[in-house]
Design a protein around this motif. Structure first.
Motif, PDB file in Angstrom:
ATOM      1  N   PRO A 183      31.561  50.640  32.269  1.00 45.08           N
ATOM      2  CA  PRO A 183      31.781  49.198  32.406  1.00 45.08           C
ATOM      3  C   PRO A 183      30.878  48.604  33.489  1.00 45.08           C
ATOM      4  O   PRO A 183      30.512  49.286  34.445  1.00 45.08           O
ATOM      5  CB  PRO A 183      33.260  49.119  32.812  1.00 45.08           C
ATOM      6  CG  PRO A 183      33.554  50.423  33.445  1.00 45.08           C
ATOM      7  CD  PRO A 183      32.708  51.428  32.735  1.00 45.08           C
ATOM      8  N   ARG A 184      30.559  47.301  33.306  1.00 41.36           N
ATOM      9  CA  ARG A 184      29.732  46.624  34.303  1.00 41.36           C
ATOM     10  C   ARG A 184      30.560  46.346  35.543  1.00 41.36           C
ATOM     11  O   ARG A 184      30.051  46.153  36.634  1.00 41.36           O
ATOM     12  CB  ARG A 184      29.225  45.299  33.729  1.00 41.36           C
ATOM     13  CG  ARG A 184      28.442  45.451  32.434  1.00 41.36           C
ATOM     14  CD  ARG A 184      27.762  44.171  32.071  1.00 41.36           C
ATOM     15  NE  ARG A 184      28.726  43.150  31.623  1.00 41.36           N
ATOM     16  CZ  ARG A 184      28.404  41.890  31.389  1.00 41.36           C
ATOM     17  NH1 ARG A 184      27.161  41.484  31.582  1.00 41.36           N
ATOM     18  NH2 ARG A 184      29.302  41.032  30.961  1.00 41.36           N
ATOM     19  N   LEU A 185      31.862  46.259  35.305  1.00 39.28           N
ATOM     20  CA  LEU A 185      32.773  45.932  36.393  1.00 39.28           C
ATOM     21  C   LEU A 185      34.070  46.656  36.115  1.00 39.28           C
ATOM     22  O   LEU A 185      34.565  46.626  34.991  1.00 39.28           O
ATOM     23  CB  LEU A 185      33.010  44.414  36.443  1.00 39.28           C
ATOM     24  CG  LEU A 185      34.119  43.916  37.370  1.00 39.28           C
ATOM     25  CD1 LEU A 185      33.647  43.983  38.817  1.00 39.28           C
ATOM     26  CD2 LEU A 185      34.509  42.486  37.016  1.00 39.28           C
ATOM     27  N   LEU A 186      34.599  47.327  37.119  1.00 37.56           N
ATOM     28  CA  LEU A 186      35.872  48.009  36.916  1.00 37.56           C
ATOM     29  C   LEU A 186      36.958  47.248  37.668  1.00 37.56           C
ATOM     30  O   LEU A 186      36.805  46.932  38.844  1.00 37.56           O
ATOM     31  CB  LEU A 186      35.788  49.452  37.439  1.00 37.56           C
ATOM     32  CG  LEU A 186      37.086  50.251  37.343  1.00 37.56           C
ATOM     33  CD1 LEU A 186      37.499  50.435  35.890  1.00 37.56           C
ATOM     34  CD2 LEU A 186      36.944  51.611  38.016  1.00 37.56           C
ATOM     35  N   MET A 187      38.022  46.953  36.948  1.00 37.09           N
ATOM     36  CA  MET A 187      39.144  46.299  37.607  1.00 37.09           C
ATOM     37  C   MET A 187      40.326  47.246  37.579  1.00 37.09           C
ATOM     38  O   MET A 187      40.583  47.909  36.587  1.00 37.09           O
ATOM     39  CB  MET A 187      39.482  45.000  36.884  1.00 37.09           C
ATOM     40  CG  MET A 187      38.419  43.947  37.082  1.00 37.09           C
ATOM     41  SD  MET A 187      38.667  42.549  36.019  1.00 37.09           S
ATOM     42  CE  MET A 187      38.088  43.176  34.489  1.00 37.09           C
ATOM     43  N   LEU A 188      41.030  47.295  38.695  1.00 40.24           N
ATOM     44  CA  LEU A 188      42.185  48.187  38.757  1.00 40.24           C
ATOM     45  C   LEU A 188      43.386  47.393  39.219  1.00 40.24           C
ATOM     46  O   LEU A 188      43.360  46.775  40.289  1.00 40.24           O
ATOM     47  CB  LEU A 188      41.908  49.348  39.720  1.00 40.24           C
ATOM     48  CG  LEU A 188      40.635  50.155  39.430  1.00 40.24           C
ATOM     49  CD1 LEU A 188      39.526  49.724  40.397  1.00 40.24           C
ATOM     50  CD2 LEU A 188      40.877  51.641  39.539  1.00 40.24           C
ATOM     51  N   ASP A 189      44.424  47.364  38.376  1.00 40.04           N
ATOM     52  CA  ASP A 189      45.608  46.569  38.693  1.00 40.04           C
ATOM     53  C   ASP A 189      46.696  47.496  39.203  1.00 40.04           C
ATOM     54  O   ASP A 189      47.366  48.167  38.415  1.00 40.04           O
ATOM     55  CB  ASP A 189      46.068  45.823  37.431  1.00 40.04           C
ATOM     56  CG  ASP A 189      47.223  44.880  37.732  1.00 40.04           C
ATOM     57  OD1 ASP A 189      47.609  44.770  38.916  1.00 40.04           O
ATOM     58  OD2 ASP A 189      47.740  44.264  36.773  1.00 40.04           O
ATOM     59  N   GLU A 190      46.871  47.557  40.490  1.00 39.20           N
ATOM     60  CA  GLU A 190      47.860  48.430  41.113  1.00 39.20           C
ATOM     61  C   GLU A 190      47.834  49.810  40.469  1.00 39.20           C
ATOM     62  O   GLU A 190      48.850  50.287  39.967  1.00 39.20           O
ATOM     63  CB  GLU A 190      49.273  47.838  40.951  1.00 39.20           C
ATOM     64  CG  GLU A 190      49.369  46.409  41.458  1.00 39.20           C
ATOM     65  CD  GLU A 190      50.276  46.288  42.673  1.00 39.20           C
ATOM     66  OE1 GLU A 190      50.627  47.340  43.250  1.00 39.20           O
ATOM     67  OE2 GLU A 190      50.613  45.156  43.040  1.00 39.20           O
ATOM     68  N   PRO A 191      46.699  50.464  40.465  1.00 36.76           N
ATOM     69  CA  PRO A 191      46.573  51.699  39.675  1.00 36.76           C
ATOM     70  C   PRO A 191      47.438  52.823  40.223  1.00 36.76           C
ATOM     71  O   PRO A 191      47.696  53.790  39.526  1.00 36.76           O
ATOM     72  CB  PRO A 191      45.091  52.054  39.802  1.00 36.76           C
ATOM     73  CG  PRO A 191      44.653  51.412  41.063  1.00 36.76           C
ATOM     74  CD  PRO A 191      45.464  50.163  41.211  1.00 36.76           C
ATOM     75  N   LEU A 192      47.877  52.699  41.458  1.00 40.28           N
ATOM     76  CA  LEU A 192      48.694  53.777  42.024  1.00 40.28           C
ATOM     77  C   LEU A 192      50.129  53.332  42.210  1.00 40.28           C
ATOM     78  O   LEU A 192      50.948  54.063  42.769  1.00 40.28           O
ATOM     79  CB  LEU A 192      48.103  54.215  43.371  1.00 40.28           C
ATOM     80  CG  LEU A 192      46.622  54.612  43.327  1.00 40.28           C
ATOM     81  CD1 LEU A 192      46.115  54.933  44.720  1.00 40.28           C
ATOM     82  CD2 LEU A 192      46.435  55.805  42.410  1.00 40.28           C
ATOM     83  N   GLY A 193      50.411  52.095  41.759  1.00 43.56           N
ATOM     84  CA  GLY A 193      51.715  51.471  42.040  1.00 43.56           C
ATOM     85  C   GLY A 193      52.897  52.280  41.560  1.00 43.56           C
ATOM     86  O   GLY A 193      53.954  52.287  42.190  1.00 43.56           O
ATOM     87  N   SER A 194      52.707  53.007  40.440  1.00 41.31           N
ATOM     88  CA  SER A 194      53.875  53.666  39.872  1.00 41.31           C
ATOM     89  C   SER A 194      53.996  55.116  40.348  1.00 41.31           C
ATOM     90  O   SER A 194      54.828  55.862  39.857  1.00 41.31           O
ATOM     91  CB  SER A 194      53.789  53.623  38.346  1.00 41.31           C
ATOM     92  OG  SER A 194      52.600  54.234  37.928  1.00 41.31           O
TER      93      SER A 194
END
Lengths: 345, 341, 563
Positions: free
Chosen positions: B150-161
């Motif tokens: 990907p040109r840009l990686l987005m991570l939404d609370e990737p460790l939240g759980s």
């Protein structure tokens, strides 16, 4: 892969095409009891150049009702088998196209019930009690001489009748009892039926069950020696060894009801010419002479010769009960309902 | 690289993003930090295309991507619940993005292998995703996001759980992997420690706006608003009663400040014990004293019921609850109540 | 951020949104419109308000008795079923024995069998021409069949128990097995034993399950049609049979319509009670659960055996008899002639088409029904899986309504409603798959919905971000995830359509009869050949239903479906 599975479904669904009648077939709508000799019918098919398909749709009442409900897209071209007990409704619902067959001239006027010739009489029969001769002889039992006799203890457990709601001889017999006992007075027809129930009358849903399964002489394992059938039924029980019938009908005055069966060309036929030819065929001598042995009834065409057995053993009551078709039409359901309430519940 | 320009989003009558602007440079990891409901996830979804802003724009590589459909943006997004496809095994999950890009099977297999190797899941290809542990699922989700480059990686609370211990370990790993690939990343979290560990820069969000953006160190040492300070756990906040030029009047005395302030932060990192008579010393009674191994955490109740918290090296003598002490703050920072300019 | 989630599921185009309306339009046209027509015919037969039929229903002893009979035969059937299912459930919950889960699964088979098949099967077992009677007659050299159950209340009740035993058994068993065994243990420690244990502890604890099962069985037996019509003879009529009789035999449409309304009302009430009870069952489940063990002593072994024997005899004897009898010639030798006769259509036959063609018709109708029910059911399931509208809560029971409406009423509604252009379908065979679709739709929706609800928006979004277009998301994510539910729904739809009798009897034209209708017609005719053909055809229909059932059970083993 699952796609293909769905696709197959859709294709199947689309491939579903209603069966359409072809031009060179004539569809005859009739009741379950209709029968004709194959060669007689084949001859007509050859002469008229059409193929006849026979669509049996239950008893006469169901047949008429179904035809009314599917009036928009008629089940067939011709309807045979509507009788005087249901004629009123069929005429009121405008099921038929008038047609005056040239052969109608010879038919006695007593059978012609529609002045506009929307229906043409084909045969008649008298719904009478039939009995098992051997049973009555073996048990030294006298025959019932009137309808009222049937309520006597002597005839307990012996009689089988048809449900008038689902069977046209059943309805005819019901009408005979109404003619006999009347709808008011000290002892009405319903009182009579109440007594019959007390005397353990058995009710079958249709004539074939009554005659073949319940009647002792009907060929099945029946247990009752008295059945509501036709005056013309006994010739069919002629024993090959003795040459004598095993059954006979009781034709005493007022104990029978006369049924006249009609044919009519269904409104909406796309084969009018063949339909008219078919009506002529039904009135013609070959079919009229075939009638008795096929359907237990008498031809209306006086020129038709009765089979030997019929002349000998088929009885015609002198004074069968009759009723005006308008009277029948006005009260039929009311009577059937009252009968159901009295007899079945 | 990525440029978010004054983006506004509201759901019904509720504004969720109230004019957010953000720039992320090539190869940079930017953290969006804030409490739940602050709009950080929505901002992420706007960038991904899963949400349409009412106004504002999102640019990438010098052009607006607002009208580019989600699946053509070439971004990667890792969801909080990982959103692994339950009907596919590990390899199929990772290969999904490649399949959508119509990468030939041979190359696909190679890249799936590479991605799994990158996250340390060699040999997991045929595993059923339902039978993976939380950490493994996280790695599969990461591998799946990384595989299509990907040109840009987005991570939404990737460790939240995940649980705390696992989180601590994985966050370092995560940073390493992103670094190694050289990705530009936007990382959403509500956990400051996670943000500190992973971010090149972090943006602290509150109620639909970014309150402060900067390196973790800059934000921590110099928070600009009471919200940012409190969110980072800096609670030694004293309301300013009156301010005249450089002098702010508070219940604990007057302090010298360089800017207008609604409140002052007595940064705990600079607080030391002092002589009660020294100028600027703040006296109070010990409310709580907790031994932390290498230090004590002291809570002091000063004038006007204001509570101050700071740490003392463990070499000091342990004070008792109720003792009277005086402290000297080294760094007094001006705070605004809302967003600054 | 939940509020934002659904607004942005793969954006719905206008076409797609229009598609969502399709099931609603279908329901309006082919369910509510016919139903409303029934209202119109019954309340205002001649265009003016006329409550005559209703007054007659209330005042005439006849209709009161019909209603009363419908009620008490249903109540009696329910009680009998429960009385037999309760000990059965006890055995299934408490004891372990070989083949247990298989038996429990097989016990559900009757549920999918068409009434016509079941009626024929029982007639093949205990009817005058059945195995039992012919066997006894041969054995003891009797002239008449010794077991005379046809046209009695007894046979109606037996068949009702046959149909519903497994339903009650399964409901009570699953509830009981999940109940906390500590309660009973506590009661035993406190001194309860024997019948007091049943009366004071077990029955009260099981009450929600017993009630729910009871109400469900009541619903099924209240609307019993084929069983009463075929096996009961003219003397018995449930409301459902009376509706048919009034419409088809007596042509008294206002009365039939009024009776339909009475039935719809009563059924709706009962359905409401049922859904309430069912919610209570779901809430009461505790995870502890009983652990089954092997029967230990003679008494326990006898108890287990007795219940299993009942299950096997009740469930399999009639079906076995049906198959055997269909291969038995008049003189009791083996024959396949009844099957061969199915291909013939002599002009003397009461059927317009060879019976074989009826199989073709049934298959065609069933495939059309399956396709239609799948498409509509899928869309409906999507409609119901949307979390964002309060409308859904209102729509959900709406789509369940056809289940509460009797098939005969439905068929009757079609006859009186769909007779005018542009919906002049009364005389068209298309009516049959339409009616069947309506009956099958709830099954499809219930099969697909749980799978659909398990697809979280983030899964779809993940696929979107990974480069999948809206269509690709559906193709690669939604479809594979719901496929098993879809297949279960498809099989349900197919089986329902193959066996549907009540509505078909009304609307099937003689030139396009279905298998159940043909079986019914053949049963009404005299002669060994007709009866044999009915048996042969019933056997075929049973095979189709059983195959569908096995497929459903296998797929359901993976946890699909809400039934």
């Amino acid at each position: 892969m699952r796609f293909r599975f769905l696709l197959v479904f859709v294709l199947f669904a689309l491939g579903f095409v209603p069966v359409l009648a072809q031009d060179d077939t004539l569809t005859l709508v009739t009741h379950d009891s209709f029968n004709v000799s194959e060669d007689v019918l084949a001859q007509f098919e050859q002469e008229a150049g059409v193929k006849v398909e026979i669509l049996r749709s239950g008893d006469a009442g169901t047949m008429v009702n179904q035809s009314i409900l599917s009036r928009e897209n008629p089940l067939g071209d011709v309807m045979f088998g509507v009788d005087n007990t249901f004629l009123g409704r069929a005429l009121a619902e405008d099921l038929f196209i008038p047609y005056e067959s040239p052969l109608l001239e010879d038919v006695p006027d007593e059978f012609k019930l529609d002045e506009q010739n929307r229906v043409t009489p084909v045969d008649y029969g008298d719904v009478c009690l039939n009995y098992d001769i051997a049973y009555f002889e073996d048990n030294d039992l006298p025959l019932p001489e009137s309808l009222h006799d049937l309520t006597k203890p002597d005839y307990r457990d012996l009689l089988v009748v048809e449900n008038p709601a689902t069977s046209s001889p059943g309805l005819a017999f019901l009408l005979a009892t109404i003619v006999q006992f009347g709808t008011d007075g000290d002892y009405t027809w319903l009182d009579f039926w109440r007594d019959l129930v007390a005397n353990d009358v058995y009710v079958s849903d249709d004539w074939s069950d009554a005659y073949f399964n319940q009647f002792t002489a009907g060929g099945g394992d029946g247990t009752r020696p008295l059945v509501v059938s036709y005056a013309s039924s006994p010739p069919f029980t002629v024993d090959e060894d003795t040459g004598q019938p095993t059954t006979a009908s009781i034709v005493a005055d007022g104990m029978c009801f006369r049924q006249i069966e009609f044919v009519g060309i269904l409104n909406g036929t796309d084969n009018l010419e063949a339909a008219q030819q078919f009506v002529d065929f039904l009135l013609g001598v070959p079919f009229q002479e075939d009638l008795p042995l096929q359907m237990f009834v008498f031809p209306v065409n006086p020129e038709a010769e009765l089979p030997q057995d019929f002349q000998q053993f088929g009885a015609v009551p002198e004074k069968p009960a009759t009723m005006d078709i308008d009277d029948i039409n006005a009260h039929r359901e009311e009577w059937i309902q009252a009968w159901t309430e009295t007899v079945l519940r | 690289m990525l440029e978010v320009r004054d983006v506004r989003v509201s759901f019904g009558d509720t504004p969720v993003l109230r004019g957010v602007s953000l720039e992320v440079a090539q190869g940079e990891i930017v953290c969006l930090l804030g409490p739940s409901g602050c709009g950080k996830t929505t901002l992420l979804r706007v960038i991904a295309g899963l949400e349409q802003p009412q106004s504002g724009d999102v640019w990438f590589d010098g052009q607006s991507v607002l009208n580019v459909p989600i699946h053509r943006r070439g971004f990667g997004l890792m969801f909080q619940d990982f959103a692994l496809f339950p009907h596919m095994n590990v390899a199929q999950n990772v290969a999904f993005g490649l399949k959508m890009l119509r990468v030939p099977p041979a190359e696909r297999d190679r890249r799936v292998r590479d991605a799994l190797e990158l996250v340390g899941l060699q040999g997991f290809e045929q595993r059923d995703v339902a039978r993976l542990s939380g950490g493994e699922r996280q790695r599969v989700a990461l591998a799946r996001s990384l595989a299509p480059n990907p040109r840009l990686l987005m991570l939404d609370e990737p460790l939240g759980s995940l649980d705390a211990a696992l989180r601590e370990r994985l966050v370092v790993e995560l940073r390493e992997i992103i670094r190694r690939v050289g990705l530009t990343a936007v990382y959403v979290t509500h956990d400051q420690h996670e943000a500190f560990a992973i971010a090149d820069r972090m943006a602290v969000m509150n109620a639909g706006v970014i309150e402060q953006i900067g390196t973790p160190q800059a934000v921590y040492t110099r928070p600009v608003s009471t919200f940012v300070a409190r969110f980072l756990g800096l609670n030694n906040i004293v309301p300013v009663l009156r301010q005249q030029d450089d002098t702010a009047q508070t219940a604990l005395g007057n302090f010298h400040v360089s800017a207008p302030a609604d409140a002052l932060l007595l940064h705990p990192d600079g607080i030391e014990l002092s002589d009660p008579n020294a100028p600027g010393a703040i006296a109070g009674s010990v409310e709580e004293c907790v031994y932390l191994g290498d230090s004590y955490r002291l809570q002091l109740r000063a004038a006007d019921g204001i509570s101050l918290m700071f740490k003392l090296p463990a070499v000091n003598h342990l004070p008792h609850v109720g003792d009277l002490l005086a402290v000297q703050p080294a760094r007094v920072l001006p705070l605004a109540n809302g967003r600054l300019g | 951020m939940d509020s934002g989630v659904d607004r942005n599921r793969p954006a719905l185009g206008g076409l797609w949104r229009g598609l969502l309306l399709a099931p609603l339009v279908f329901l309006a046209l082919f369910f509510f419109y016919p139903l409303l027509s029934i209202f119109a015919v019954s309340l205002a037969p001649d265009g003016q308000l006329n409550l005559g039929s209703f007054v007659e229903i209330v005042t005439s002893a006849y209709y009161r008795e019909t209603l009363w009979f419908t009620l008490w035969q249903a109540a009696l059937s329910t009680l009998l079923t429960l009385a037999l299912a309760l000990p059965g459930a006890y055995v299934f919950v408490r004891y372990r024995f070989p083949g247990k889960s298989l038996l429990l699964a097989l016990a559900t088979l009757p549920f999918v069998l068409p009434t016509v098949v079941v009626a024929t099967a029982f007639s093949a077992l205990i009817g005058p021409r059945g195995l039992l009677n012919t066997g006894l007659m041969a054995l003891f050299d009797l002239d008449a069949p010794p077991v005379q159950l046809e046209r009695t209340l007894a046979i109606i009740l037996i068949v009702h128990v046959f149909y519903n035993y497994a339903v009650a058994l399964r409901m009570i068993t699953s509830f009981w097995a999940n109940q906390n065994p500590r309660m009973e243990e506590a009661a035993r420690v406190l001194g309860a034993h024997g019948w007091r244990l049943w009366r004071d502890i077990r029955l009260p604890l099981l009450r929600p399950a017993i009630l729910a099962a009871g109400v469900l069985v009541f619903i099924f037996t209240f609307t019993s049609f084929g069983v009463v019509l075929i096996l009961g003879g003219p003397r018995f009529a449930t409301l459902e049979v009376e509706i048919y009789r009034q419409a088809a035999n007596l042509f008294n449409l206002p009365m039939a319509a009024s009776l339909s309304i009475v039935q719809i009302g009563l059924m709706f009430l009962t359905m409401t009670v049922y859904t309430r009870l069912q919610r209570r069952i779901a809430a009461d489940v505790v995870s502890a659960g009983y652990v089954a063990r092997r029967p230990r002593n003679l008494r326990e072994r006898a108890l287990v055996l007795a219940n299993l024997a009942l299950l096997v005899v009740l469930l399999f004897a009639p079906l076995l008899a049906l198959v055997l009898r269909s291969f038995m010639a008049v003189g009791a030798g083996f024959t396949t002639q009844y099957y061969r006769l199915l291909a013939d259509n002599p002009r003397q036959s009461v059927l317009f088409v060879p019976p074989l063609q009826a199989i073709g018709n049934s298959l065609t109708f069933a495939l059309a029904t399956t396709a239609l029910a799948l498409v509509l059911g899928l869309i409906t399931a999507y409609l119901l899986s949307r979390r964002d509208t309060g409308l859904v809560r209102w729509l959900d029971p709406l789509f369940m309504l056809p289940l509460a409406t009797s098939a005969v009423t439905l068929g009757f509604g079609y006859i009186i409603a769909l007779d005018e252009p542009p919906l002049n379908l009364r005389a068209s065979p298309v009516l049959i798959p339409l009616a069947h679709t309506l009956v099958a739709l709830p099954f499809v929706v219930r099969s697909v919905l749980p799978a659909l609800r398990s697809i979280t928006p983030s899964i779809q979004e993940a696929a979107r971000v990974l480069g999948a277009s809206a269509w690709q998301v559906w193709r690669w994510i939604d479809l594979p995830l719901i496929s098993r539910g879809l297949i279960v729904g498809a099989i349900f739809a197919f089986t329902v359509s193959m066996g549907e009798f009540g509505a078909s009897l009304f609307i099937a034209r003689p030139d396009t009869p279905t298998m159940p209708v043909v079986i019914f017609r053949l049963l009404g005719q005299p002669g060994a050949a007709n009866y044999g053909q009915a048996l042969a055809m019933s056997t075929l229909l049973m095979a189709v239903s059983a195959a569908g059932f096995v497929l459903i059970e296998r797929l359901r083993a993976f946890g699909m479906g809400e039934f």
